[in-house]
Design a protein around this motif. Structure first.
Motif, PDB file in Angstrom:
ATOM      1  N   GLY A 240      41.934  16.396  31.039  1.00 18.85           N
ATOM      2  CA  GLY A 240      43.263  16.176  31.612  1.00 18.85           C
ATOM      3  C   GLY A 240      43.250  16.134  33.124  1.00 18.85           C
ATOM      4  O   GLY A 240      42.188  16.078  33.755  1.00 18.85           O
ATOM      5  N   PRO A 241      44.456  16.179  33.720  1.00 16.62           N
ATOM      6  CA  PRO A 241      44.577  16.105  35.171  1.00 16.62           C
ATOM      7  C   PRO A 241      43.708  17.179  35.815  1.00 16.62           C
ATOM      8  O   PRO A 241      43.617  18.292  35.308  1.00 16.62           O
ATOM      9  CB  PRO A 241      46.054  16.403  35.422  1.00 16.62           C
ATOM     10  CG  PRO A 241      46.737  16.216  34.116  1.00 16.62           C
ATOM     11  CD  PRO A 241      45.731  16.404  33.037  1.00 16.62           C
ATOM     12  N   GLY A 242      43.077  16.855  36.915  1.00 20.43           N
ATOM     13  CA  GLY A 242      42.225  17.831  37.572  1.00 20.43           C
ATOM     14  C   GLY A 242      40.766  17.607  37.203  1.00 20.43           C
ATOM     15  O   GLY A 242      39.872  17.930  37.966  1.00 20.43           O
ATOM     16  N   ASP A 243      40.529  17.038  36.032  1.00 17.62           N
ATOM     17  CA  ASP A 243      39.157  16.705  35.655  1.00 17.62           C
ATOM     18  C   ASP A 243      38.886  15.311  36.220  1.00 17.62           C
ATOM     19  O   ASP A 243      39.214  14.292  35.612  1.00 17.62           O
ATOM     20  CB  ASP A 243      39.000  16.721  34.135  1.00 17.62           C
ATOM     21  CG  ASP A 243      37.537  16.529  33.730  1.00 17.62           C
ATOM     22  OD1 ASP A 243      36.769  15.964  34.532  1.00 17.62           O
ATOM     23  OD2 ASP A 243      37.183  16.936  32.611  1.00 17.62           O
ATOM     24  N   LEU A 244      38.312  15.310  37.422  1.00 15.64           N
ATOM     25  CA  LEU A 244      38.199  14.055  38.170  1.00 15.64           C
ATOM     26  C   LEU A 244      37.188  13.085  37.561  1.00 15.64           C
ATOM     27  O   LEU A 244      37.074  11.939  38.004  1.00 15.64           O
ATOM     28  CB  LEU A 244      37.812  14.336  39.622  1.00 15.64           C
ATOM     29  CG  LEU A 244      38.825  15.187  40.388  1.00 15.64           C
ATOM     30  CD1 LEU A 244      38.323  15.445  41.804  1.00 15.64           C
ATOM     31  CD2 LEU A 244      40.185  14.498  40.437  1.00 15.64           C
ATOM     32  N   ARG A 245      36.488  13.534  36.533  1.00 22.87           N
ATOM     33  CA  ARG A 245      35.491  12.656  35.917  1.00 22.87           C
ATOM     34  C   ARG A 245      36.142  11.572  35.055  1.00 22.87           C
ATOM     35  O   ARG A 245      35.520  10.566  34.753  1.00 22.87           O
ATOM     36  CB  ARG A 245      34.544  13.490  35.035  1.00 22.87           C
ATOM     37  CG  ARG A 245      33.817  14.582  35.791  1.00 22.87           C
ATOM     38  CD  ARG A 245      33.074  15.505  34.841  1.00 22.87           C
ATOM     39  NE  ARG A 245      33.976  16.131  33.872  1.00 22.87           N
ATOM     40  CZ  ARG A 245      33.574  16.829  32.807  1.00 22.87           C
ATOM     41  NH1 ARG A 245      32.291  16.976  32.585  1.00 22.87           N
ATOM     42  NH2 ARG A 245      34.449  17.372  31.982  1.00 22.87           N
ATOM     43  N   PHE A 246      37.376  11.853  34.625  1.00 18.57           N
ATOM     44  CA  PHE A 246      37.994  10.970  33.630  1.00 18.57           C
ATOM     45  C   PHE A 246      39.423  10.601  34.015  1.00 18.57           C
ATOM     46  O   PHE A 246      40.043  11.240  34.857  1.00 18.57           O
ATOM     47  CB  PHE A 246      38.018  11.678  32.264  1.00 18.57           C
ATOM     48  CG  PHE A 246      36.649  11.946  31.719  1.00 18.57           C
ATOM     49  CD1 PHE A 246      35.885  10.923  31.191  1.00 18.57           C
ATOM     50  CD2 PHE A 246      36.105  13.227  31.758  1.00 18.57           C
ATOM     51  CE1 PHE A 246      34.609  11.162  30.694  1.00 18.57           C
ATOM     52  CE2 PHE A 246      34.832  13.474  31.262  1.00 18.57           C
ATOM     53  CZ  PHE A 246      34.088  12.439  30.730  1.00 18.57           C
ATOM     54  N   ASP A 247      39.931   9.584  33.319  1.00 15.06           N
ATOM     55  CA  ASP A 247      41.333   9.183  33.411  1.00 15.06           C
ATOM     56  C   ASP A 247      41.789   8.921  34.849  1.00 15.06           C
ATOM     57  O   ASP A 247      42.856   9.354  35.261  1.00 15.06           O
ATOM     58  CB  ASP A 247      42.225  10.249  32.746  1.00 15.06           C
ATOM     59  CG  ASP A 247      43.652   9.730  32.539  1.00 15.06           C
ATOM     60  OD1 ASP A 247      43.811   8.509  32.341  1.00 15.06           O
ATOM     61  OD2 ASP A 247      44.588  10.556  32.583  1.00 15.06           O
ATOM     62  N   GLN A 248      40.989   8.229  35.597  1.00 13.28           N
ATOM     63  CA  GLN A 248      41.386   7.806  36.940  1.00 13.28           C
ATOM     64  C   GLN A 248      42.159   6.493  36.838  1.00 13.28           C
ATOM     65  O   GLN A 248      41.844   5.653  35.994  1.00 13.28           O
ATOM     66  CB  GLN A 248      40.132   7.616  37.807  1.00 13.28           C
ATOM     67  CG  GLN A 248      39.304   8.873  37.951  1.00 13.28           C
ATOM     68  CD  GLN A 248      40.061   9.959  38.694  1.00 13.28           C
ATOM     69  OE1 GLN A 248      40.500   9.755  39.821  1.00 13.28           O
ATOM     70  NE2 GLN A 248      40.253  11.110  38.048  1.00 13.28           N
ATOM     71  N   ASP A 249      43.146   6.334  37.727  1.00 14.16           N
ATOM     72  CA  ASP A 249      44.022   5.159  37.597  1.00 14.16           C
ATOM     73  C   ASP A 249      43.251   3.830  37.580  1.00 14.16           C
ATOM     74  O   ASP A 249      43.640   2.899  36.880  1.00 14.16           O
ATOM     75  CB  ASP A 249      45.051   5.145  38.730  1.00 14.16           C
ATOM     76  CG  ASP A 249      46.096   6.242  38.519  1.00 14.16           C
ATOM     77  OD1 ASP A 249      46.254   6.690  37.351  1.00 14.16           O
ATOM     78  OD2 ASP A 249      46.734   6.663  39.505  1.00 14.16           O
ATOM     79  N   ALA A 250      42.171   3.768  38.325  1.00 10.07           N
ATOM     80  CA  ALA A 250      41.445   2.492  38.422  1.00 10.07           C
ATOM     81  C   ALA A 250      40.814   2.071  37.087  1.00 10.07           C
ATOM     82  O   ALA A 250      40.394   0.926  36.928  1.00 10.07           O
ATOM     83  CB  ALA A 250      40.372   2.574  39.510  1.00 10.07           C
ATOM     84  N   VAL A 251      40.775   2.979  36.113  1.00  9.21           N
ATOM     85  CA  VAL A 251      40.185   2.599  34.821  1.00  9.21           C
ATOM     86  C   VAL A 251      40.998   1.481  34.171  1.00  9.21           C
ATOM     87  O   VAL A 251      40.480   0.684  33.379  1.00  9.21           O
ATOM     88  CB  VAL A 251      40.074   3.832  33.880  1.00  9.21           C
ATOM     89  CG1 VAL A 251      41.411   4.228  33.281  1.00  9.21           C
ATOM     90  CG2 VAL A 251      39.064   3.562  32.769  1.00  9.21           C
ATOM     91  N   HIS A 252      42.265   1.409  34.538  1.00 12.08           N
ATOM     92  CA  HIS A 252      43.117   0.396  33.910  1.00 12.08           C
ATOM     93  C   HIS A 252      42.748  -1.025  34.362  1.00 12.08           C
ATOM     94  O   HIS A 252      43.028  -1.990  33.658  1.00 12.08           O
ATOM     95  CB  HIS A 252      44.591   0.725  34.160  1.00 12.08           C
ATOM     96  CG  HIS A 252      44.957   2.048  33.540  1.00 12.08           C
ATOM     97  ND1 HIS A 252      45.085   2.209  32.186  1.00 12.08           N
ATOM     98  CD2 HIS A 252      45.136   3.276  34.085  1.00 12.08           C
ATOM     99  CE1 HIS A 252      45.350   3.483  31.917  1.00 12.08           C
ATOM    100  NE2 HIS A 252      45.385   4.160  33.055  1.00 12.08           N
ATOM    101  N   VAL A 253      42.118  -1.131  35.503  1.00 11.15           N
ATOM    102  CA  VAL A 253      41.621  -2.441  35.944  1.00 11.15           C
ATOM    103  C   VAL A 253      40.589  -2.931  34.920  1.00 11.15           C
ATOM    104  O   VAL A 253      40.586  -4.096  34.508  1.00 11.15           O
ATOM    105  CB  VAL A 253      40.951  -2.323  37.341  1.00 11.15           C
ATOM    106  CG1 VAL A 253      40.315  -3.634  37.752  1.00 11.15           C
ATOM    107  CG2 VAL A 253      41.941  -1.809  38.371  1.00 11.15           C
TER     108      VAL A 253
END
Ligand code: GLC
Length: 528
Positions: A240-253
């Motif tokens: 989840g949020p705070g885990d900077l390894r995953f779910d970064q906004d740029a993944v949607h690109v």
């Protein structure tokens, strides 16, 4: 010769996946065609009639690409070829053609986040100096501290230990999983272009879609800053949020690019492995120009407890409500304890798993079965010396990893290898005592788990009752009850005691409802 994906036995429905039942084949463990103790494409091909008869709509085959098998195929050395242990491209084409003739769609794993350290790109990166174009496909960085001897940031690997490994010239490279799985840099256009090439390679052969591995990975935050240390950063944690390894906004690109390719191939689709529990964040992956489906891991994670199950269903429906996507339900996969065991194991676990099957298959949306779900397979207690999952060694032998749910499928006979292979010595040992669980024995027993699945899938496929939205119905304490607009009613009893059957014609029950009551740990389908 490549099969025509529009062969007449497949429906022309562009959205076939919306209500589909997809069968996950963990290739090493499904069926061994060449007698080396490891499942393969020839084995799958020989068992396609079984899957067609079972009544599933599609299969998802886990990675079968050339791989040194540091993570059993999720370390891909060449995404556009077949690992010799599993067969060859001609064998894949033959499987695909047979599947299509049987009306089964074939989806395969796409592993974009990382490659194997044996991939030619990574070998070239190691052979090239810091700052080179070869290194720029991955995430090489200088270390911190005196002599750069400390990793560039504090990220842990999902499999335990640091997410960084140092190379002889002093630089470090990022690997969210094993060191043998270096992460690619998706800000590099060459990386994205290569993913597109891989997709087209398989779509042109006729595959019907992809399961996207670590679909919430790929994008990394600018500057790779430290993350707030949390207690659980492992494979099953909530990234989840705070885990900077995953779910970064740029993944949607990346997801938009994937969708652009899919849109050129009518009837193709992608389902994402998105370990993101926040409903709104998950919904972003399901926007009209991104993934068609995302696994609902809430049901997979829920205890056998009424509030937990109801919550899992409610959240999963809420997550997709504002998106074009249906929900996508899963009870087990190759990364998690099998649900028979999760629900308590033994006869209790089995009873609950039967009920869970009716719950899963009554819900609106797509459903994924894991090979062996239909046989009620439990986890297997494996001795230390046979464990193979990298998690075992990387956790300093504190976590046993995922082998327990990956033991080969029993097909027939009364002792290991139960028709899985011609060789007794299978890649993970099969236990004694599975004679009653084989596909062959269960096919002849109307009370078996397999028979329950066959009946459930046949009803689901043929009846209009399984259409429309879900509406919760009032239910006794400890029970879940809901209705689909099409007329199906489903009651699941976790109250600890039998409850009266509601009004309606019984379509199917997971236990004996002859006395007009539904036993504890059981479920029933009715036509209201
Ligand atoms: C996914 C796969 C898992 C694999 C990991 C790394 O979580 O399901 O089996 O180990 O990705 O590729």
């Amino acid at each position: 010769m490549h099969p025509d994906p529009s062969t007449p036995t497949l429906s022309a429905d562009a959205d076939w996946w919306r209500e589909a039942v997809v069968y996950q084949i963990y290739i090493r463990s499904f069926a061994d065609g060449n007698g080396d103790g490891v499942g393969d494409l020839a084995g799958i091909r020989s068992r396609l009639p079984y899957l067609a008869e079972l009544g599933v709509d599609a299969v998802w085959i886990t990675p079968f690409y050339p791989s040194p098998m540091a993570d059993h195929g999720y370390d891909v050395a060449d995404p556009r070829d077949v690992e010799p242990v599993f067969g060859d491209l001609a064998g894949f084409d033959a499987l695909l053609a047979d599947a299509h003739l049987l009306g089964l769609r074939v989806t395969i794993d796409l592993v974009p986040n990382h490659t194997s350290d044996h991939h030619e790109w990574f070998r070239a990166a190691l052979a090239s100096p810091p700052g080179s174009a070869e290194r720029a496909r991955y995430l090489f960085r200088d270390g911190r501290g005196p002599d750069g001897a400390e990793p560039p940031n504090n990220w842990p690997s999902v499999f335990g230990g640091p997410a960084w490994t140092r190379v002889p010239d002093g630089q470090w490279y990022l690997h969210l999983f094993a060191p043998e799985q270096p992460d690619l840099d998706f800000t590099n256009p060459e990386v994205l272009a290569d993913l597109e090439t891989t997709m087209r390679f398989w779509l042109d052969r006729g595959v019907d879609g992809f399961r996207i591995d670590v679909a919430h990975g790929m994008a990394k935050p600018e500057g790779l800053p430290d993350m707030v240390p949390t207690s659980d950063t492992g494979l099953l944690a909530d990234h989840g949020p705070g885990d900077l390894r995953f779910d970064q906004d740029a993944v949607h690109v990346v997801h938009r690019r994937i969708r652009t390719v899919l849109d050129e191939y009518p009837r193709s689709m992608a389902v994402g492995e998105v370990w993101v529990s926040d409903d709104a964040r998950l919904a972003q992956y399901l926007r009209a120009d991104e993934l068609q489906l995302a696994f609902n891991f809430k049901l997979l994670s829920a205890e056998w407890e009424p509030d937990a199950l109801r919550d899992a269903v409610t959240h999963s429906l809420a997550a997709v409500a504002e998106t074009p996507a249906p929900a996508c339900w899963v009870l087990s996969n190759h990364d998690r304890s099998r649900h028979v065991s999760r629900y308590g194991g033994g006869p209790v676990g089995l009873r609950r798993a039967r009920a869970a099957a009716l719950l899963q298959l009554a819900l609106p949306g797509a459903a994924y079965l894991y090979n062996g779900d239909e046989l009620g397979l439990p986890d297997v207690d494996l001795p230390d010396e046979v464990l193979q999952d990298p998690v075992w060694e990387r956790s300093g032998r504190t976590q046993r990893g995922r082998d327990a749910c990956r033991v080969p499928v029993p097909w027939s006979g009364s002792e290991p290898p139960y028709g899985f292979s011609s060789r007794r010595d299978t890649w993970l040992p099969m236990p004694e005592g599975w004679a009653g669980l084989t596909a062959e024995v269960q096919a002849g027993n109307p009370a078996s788990m397999q028979s329950l699945y066959r009946s459930a899938l046949a009803l689901r496929r043929s009846s209009q009752a399984f259409t429309g939205d879900l509406e919760w119905l009032p239910a006794a304490e400890g029970c879940l009850a809901f209705r689909r607009t099409g007329g199906l009613a489903c009651l699941v009893n976790l109250s600890g005691a039998p409850v009266p059957l509601p009004e309606g014609r019984v379509l199917l029950a997971s236990a004996d409802v002859g006395g007009g009551t539904l036993p504890d740990d059981a479920a029933v389908w009715l036509h209201a």
